[in-house]
Motif scaffolding. Structure first.
Motif, PDB file in Angstrom:
ATOM      1  N   LYS A   1       0.834  -1.201   0.000  1.00 17.79           N
ATOM      2  CA  LYS A   1       0.000   0.000   0.000  1.00 17.79           C
ATOM      3  C   LYS A   1       0.871   1.255   0.000  1.00 17.79           C
ATOM      4  O   LYS A   1       0.561   2.246  -0.678  1.00 17.79           O
ATOM      5  CB  LYS A   1      -0.917   0.007   1.225  1.00 17.79           C
TER       6      LYS A   1
ATOM      7  N   HIS B   1       2.404   1.645  -3.463  1.00 16.27           N
ATOM      8  CA  HIS B   1       1.371   2.133  -4.394  1.00 16.27           C
ATOM      9  C   HIS B   1       1.100   3.617  -4.156  1.00 16.27           C
ATOM     10  O   HIS B   1       0.879   4.373  -5.119  1.00 16.27           O
ATOM     11  CB  HIS B   1       0.094   1.323  -4.213  1.00 16.27           C
TER      12      HIS B   1
ATOM     13  N   TYR C   1      -0.316  -3.341  -7.203  1.00 16.16           N
ATOM     14  CA  TYR C   1      -1.561  -3.923  -6.691  1.00 16.16           C
ATOM     15  C   TYR C   1      -1.299  -5.356  -6.198  1.00 16.16           C
ATOM     16  O   TYR C   1      -0.338  -6.011  -6.612  1.00 16.16           O
ATOM     17  CB  TYR C   1      -2.626  -3.930  -7.774  1.00 16.16           C
TER      18      TYR C   1
ATOM     19  N   LYS D   1      -3.586  -9.035  -4.699  1.00 17.90           N
ATOM     20  CA  LYS D   1      -4.827  -9.720  -4.361  1.00 17.90           C
ATOM     21  C   LYS D   1      -4.525 -11.204  -4.133  1.00 17.90           C
ATOM     22  O   LYS D   1      -3.533 -11.731  -4.650  1.00 17.90           O
ATOM     23  CB  LYS D   1      -5.859  -9.567  -5.481  1.00 17.90           C
TER      24      LYS D   1
END
Length: 361
Positions: A102, A105, A135, A137
């Motif tokens: 995070k 980013h 990113y 996930k």
């Protein structure tokens, strides 16, 4: 009484006839309602087509203008390329990895701080400036979720096992419940991804506690492997001694009631204390345990394992629907359409205002 029977039959026929008429009327009203809806939709389509047909020049100009402007904007915009890397987190490090990603980013997408991003990833400032976003996930499919749910229910008691549903379990999961994750990077430089492989994992998993936990666990595995080696040598030595005893016993003359036999407390006579097959089985199980430890040592070599690195070059991430030469003509068409609607509404309101003034006079 025989005269009353025909009268009852006629009454029943009348009641049935009224019932069928009522049902028929209901179906007729339903069909009429559905037909009215389709007629309304058809009339609306015809009105819209007439509206566009009468003003086709304006809509054509709007479409062509949007196409030209969109084509120019697409030409000026940098091509964005993307690529994925797949990792496996150890020692509960998913929280740390997500927090670090995070932050990276934020540097790339929001702050556009290429200097700090270059320092974190150990790349040049020029390369860092080309990164548009980072990113992450979970990399998991439905089969993996089902397996996790089955293993979870095994640990529940009979009452909770019956009440706990699959949907409830899935809703309770978060990103940190999984070990495998996909990391995506977007960049205007197609060939930057290979440069990220060397230091990217260090940047997202750097944590003193996790590093110490990794060292301690690896040390435990190594000590366990050393203990297995010692135990294997003892088993080999013990098996060799029993083999010597068997050879010596086989050379003696078999005399009834004579000779030296080794017994266990509850075993039958002429049976050695330990059978070599038992020792060999024990040694085989130790070898299997050693192989498992070797696999664990490989998996725990890093806080984050890279299952698949970034490729040498990225791929085009743009889709046709994201291109401005597709979006702008549609947007300009809609602006023109609503402009005519507002213009027509204004004329209608002016006409209504004039009619009201005439009536008041």
């Amino acid at each position: 009484m025989s005269k009353d029977l025909p009268q009852q039959s006629k009454s029943e026929e009348i009641d049935l006839g009224q019932l069928f008429n009522l049902i028929g009327n209901l179906f007729q009203k339903l069909f009429n309602f559905i037909a009215t809806i389709f007629k309304g939709i058809f009339n609306l389509i015809i009105v819209l087509l007439i509206h566009v047909y009468k003003r086709i020049k304006w809509y054509a100009i709007a479409g062509i203008l949007g196409l030209v402007i969109g084509f120019v904007l697409d030409t000026m915009e940098d091509e964005v390329y993307g690529a994925n890397s797949y990792i496996e987190t150890n020692f509960g490090s998913a929280h740390q990895v997500y927090e670090n990603l995070k932050y990276l980013h934020q540097l790339a997408y929001v702050d556009k701080d290429s200097v700090e991003l270059a320092r974190k990833l150990n790349i040049s400032v020029k390369d860092a400036a080309s990164i548009r976003g980072i990113y992450m996930k979970p990399d998991i499919d439905e089969n993996d979720r089902i397996k996790m749910f089955v293993n979870f229910k095994k640990g529940l008691d009979s009452v909770n096992r019956a009440d706990y549903l699959y949907d409830d379990y899935i809703e309770s999961l978060d990103y940190f419940s999984f070990n495998r994750h996909a990391i995506g990077v977007a960049s205007t430089d197609r060939f930057i991804f290979k440069k990220l492989n060397d230091n990217f994992v260090k940047a997202i998993s750097n944590n003193t506690y996790l590093n110490e936990l990794k060292e301690v666990e690896r040390l435990n595995y190594k000590q366990q492997r050393e203990s297995i080696e010692v135990e294997k040598k003892e088993i080999d030595s013990l098996a060799s001694e029993y083999l010597k005893i068997r050879k010596n016993e086989s050379k003696k003359e078999p005399l009834p009631g004579s000779g030296t036999n080794l017994y266990m407390g509850s075993t039958a006579q002429n049976q050695l204390i330990v059978n070599e097959s038992v020792l060999l089985g024990k040694k085989s199980s130790l070898e299997a345990l050693k192989r498992e430890i070797n696999v664990h040592l490989v998996k725990t070599e890093n806080v984050v394992n890279v299952i698949s690195e970034f490729p040498d070059a990225g791929y085009d991430m743009s889709e046709w629907k994201d291109q401005m030469k597709v979006r702008l003509p549609v947007i300009f068409f809609l602006i023109t359409f609503f402009g005519f609607i507002l213009y027509g509404l204004g004329k209608y309101l002016d006409q209504q205002d004039k009619n009201l003034n005439i009536k008041q006079l």
